[in-house]
Scaffold this motif. Structure first.
Motif, mmCIF file in Angstrom:
data_model
loop_
_atom_site.group_PDB
_atom_site.id
_atom_site.type_symbol
_atom_site.label_atom_id
_atom_site.label_comp_id
_atom_site.label_asym_id
_atom_site.label_seq_id
_atom_site.Cartn_x
_atom_site.Cartn_y
_atom_site.Cartn_z
ATOM 1 N N GLY A 1 0.795 -1.222 0.000
ATOM 2 C CA GLY A 1 0.000 0.000 0.000
ATOM 3 C C GLY A 1 0.824 1.266 0.000
ATOM 4 O O GLY A 1 0.292 2.365 -0.189
ATOM 5 N N GLY A 2 2.116 1.147 0.204
ATOM 6 C CA GLY A 2 2.962 2.324 0.285
ATOM 7 C C GLY A 2 3.012 3.112 -1.016
ATOM 8 O O GLY A 2 2.965 4.341 -1.011
ATOM 9 N N SER A 3 3.084 2.407 -2.130
ATOM 10 C CA SER A 3 3.213 3.096 -3.418
ATOM 11 C C SER A 3 1.985 3.945 -3.740
ATOM 12 O O SER A 3 2.083 4.942 -4.455
ATOM 13 C CB SER A 3 3.430 2.075 -4.532
ATOM 14 O OG SER A 3 4.650 1.388 -4.359
ATOM 15 N N GLN A 4 0.816 3.559 -3.201
ATOM 16 C CA GLN A 4 -0.412 4.273 -3.519
ATOM 17 C C GLN A 4 -0.510 5.635 -2.839
ATOM 18 O O GLN A 4 -1.323 6.475 -3.239
ATOM 19 C CB GLN A 4 -1.633 3.433 -3.119
ATOM 20 C CG GLN A 4 -1.951 2.294 -4.079
ATOM 21 C CD GLN A 4 -0.902 1.192 -4.053
ATOM 22 O OE1 GLN A 4 -0.511 0.732 -2.980
ATOM 23 N NE2 GLN A 4 -0.449 0.763 -5.228
ATOM 24 N N ILE A 5 0.297 5.873 -1.790
ATOM 25 C CA ILE A 5 0.138 7.134 -1.060
ATOM 26 C C ILE A 5 1.297 8.104 -1.272
ATOM 27 O O ILE A 5 1.250 9.231 -0.788
ATOM 28 C CB ILE A 5 -0.039 6.890 0.450
ATOM 29 C CG1 ILE A 5 1.239 6.369 1.084
ATOM 30 C CG2 ILE A 5 -1.194 5.965 0.726
ATOM 31 C CD1 ILE A 5 1.183 6.350 2.593
ATOM 32 N N VAL A 6 2.317 7.695 -2.003
ATOM 33 C CA VAL A 6 3.428 8.615 -2.265
ATOM 34 C C VAL A 6 2.911 9.810 -3.058
ATOM 35 O O VAL A 6 2.297 9.669 -4.109
ATOM 36 C CB VAL A 6 4.557 7.919 -3.053
ATOM 37 C CG1 VAL A 6 5.659 8.915 -3.392
ATOM 38 C CG2 VAL A 6 5.135 6.766 -2.247
ATOM 39 N N GLY A 7 3.131 10.995 -2.520
ATOM 40 C CA GLY A 7 2.750 12.205 -3.221
ATOM 41 C C GLY A 7 1.299 12.600 -3.068
ATOM 42 O O GLY A 7 0.891 13.661 -3.549
ATOM 43 N N THR A 8 0.464 11.751 -2.416
ATOM 44 C CA THR A 8 -0.938 12.106 -2.220
ATOM 45 C C THR A 8 -1.271 12.275 -0.747
ATOM 46 O O THR A 8 -1.827 13.293 -0.353
ATOM 47 C CB THR A 8 -1.860 11.037 -2.837
ATOM 48 O OG1 THR A 8 -1.567 9.752 -2.243
ATOM 49 C CG2 THR A 8 -1.644 10.955 -4.346
ATOM 50 N N ALA A 9 -0.989 11.273 0.056
ATOM 51 C CA ALA A 9 -1.329 11.333 1.481
ATOM 52 C C ALA A 9 -0.088 11.128 2.331
ATOM 53 O O ALA A 9 -0.132 10.493 3.375
ATOM 54 C CB ALA A 9 -2.386 10.286 1.824
ATOM 55 N N CYS A 10 1.031 11.670 1.870
ATOM 56 C CA CYS A 10 2.290 11.471 2.574
ATOM 57 C C CYS A 10 3.022 12.801 2.733
ATOM 58 O O CYS A 10 4.008 13.066 2.032
ATOM 59 C CB CYS A 10 3.165 10.450 1.841
ATOM 60 S SG CYS A 10 4.721 10.065 2.682
ATOM 61 N N PRO A 11 2.565 13.653 3.651
ATOM 62 C CA PRO A 11 3.300 14.898 3.898
ATOM 63 C C PRO A 11 4.751 14.658 4.271
ATOM 64 O O PRO A 11 5.624 15.462 3.933
ATOM 65 C CB PRO A 11 2.521 15.537 5.059
ATOM 66 C CG PRO A 11 1.145 14.985 4.946
ATOM 67 C CD PRO A 11 1.322 13.577 4.454
ATOM 68 N N ALA A 12 5.030 13.553 4.959
ATOM 69 C CA ALA A 12 6.406 13.254 5.347
ATOM 70 C C ALA A 12 7.298 13.057 4.134
ATOM 71 O O ALA A 12 8.500 13.328 4.190
ATOM 72 C CB ALA A 12 6.448 12.006 6.228
#
Length: 301
Positions: A197-208
């Protein structure tokens, strides 16, 4: 004790609160066994975390743990991006507990029941870390902690120690390939592939993720002036097979008094990559030696 939590959903970050007591639901029960089981690789750690991402690894967050005379300083393990306590620390956590340390960790930058954690704004996660350090000191009666941070966790440890004024509460800081000077989005994308699931949130729900890019406000704040703080012992451990914090070696703090170590200088045949550092036996020994330099262990391949 209540710690702030960051809920990351569909690209929206919402501040909330969730209770976390060291002796509460996320704490391991005290064990009568002499040793805690050690997970051998990241894939197994990820699989174990799927059933309960809020559960600490064996030997971590043990209620009532009292630091020994041999190891009087509790150790706080700080997660990397996309990681939770179980998938990041099921190797090194039990190793340190078996060596006699009181070991602690906490969810950061996401709800405690989320499989993917440490994705909220880095400055907020550092504040959560500060609160958790205070709780560990209160629980154990110790005056300082040792911080061991992996990837973003190493950078958060550096940020807490320098920017948030935590140096007086930190004895030793060990960074396992920390994003000290930032990295690229490609590097974070590579890391995301290690976590379901990590690839799906890069740049969208990952302020860090944005906060760790080279040149971000967080990185500029950390890198403005000396990073290493007086009175804190720093060891940075890096692998030459680095594909996340690039270029390899950019994790190092090139300042007086900091020990920068390549894994392969201790074991030339070691092929460990960024994500698997906490599971690598050479890294585990180098970490133990950094925490207890007066009783070093021989590092063998």
């Amino acid at each position: 004790m209540r710690l702030p939590r960051l809920l990351c959903t569909a690209g929206v970050v919402v501040l909330s609160a969730a209770g976390l007591a060291l002796g509460g639901a996320v704490a391991s029960s005290a064990s009568t066994a002499d040793t805690y089981p050690v997970t051998s690789n990241l894939a197994e750690g990820v699989a174990q975390s799927a059933s309960d991402p809020a559960a600490p690894p064996p030997g971590v967050n043990v209620s009532g743990c009292q630091p020994s005379s041999a190891h009087p300083i509790p150790v706080v393990l700080v997660d990397g991006t996309f990681a939770n306590m179980t998938d990041d620390w099921s190797g090194l956590g039990p190793v340190l507990a078996n060596a006699g340390y009181c070991v602690y960790s906490t969810p950061l930058g996401a709800p405690s029941n989320s499989l993917i954690q440490t994705t909220g704004p880095a400055a907020d996660s550092a504040q959560e870390l500060a609160s958790f350090v205070d709780s560990v000191l209160s629980e154990t009666g110790a005056g300082q902690v040792d911080l061991v941070g992996h990837s973003q966790g190493g950078m958060l440890s550096e940020y807490y120690t320098k920017v948030l004024g935590g140096a007086a509460k930190v004895h030793t800081l060990v960074g396992l390939s920390p994003t000290t000077h930032g990295t690229t989005l490609d590097g974070l994308g590579t890391l995301a592939q290690a976590f379901p699931g990590g690839s799906q949130i890069v740049g969208t729900a990952c302020p860090a993720c944005a906060d760790q890019l080279t040149g971000s406000t967080v990185i500029q704040t950390l890198d403005n002036g000396a990073i290493a703080q007086s009175g804190v012992n720093y060891t940075i451990i890096e692998t030459r097979n680095e594909t996340v914090v690039t270029p390899a070696g950019s994790s190092f703090i090139n300042e007086p008094g900091v020990t920068n170590e390549w894994v392969q200088d201790s074991c030339a045949s070691d092929t460990v990559d960024h994500a698997s550092l906490p599971y690598d036996k050479t890294v585990q020994l180098l970490t133990e030696n950094a925490l207890d330099p007066g009783d070093p262990q021989a590092v063998t391949c």
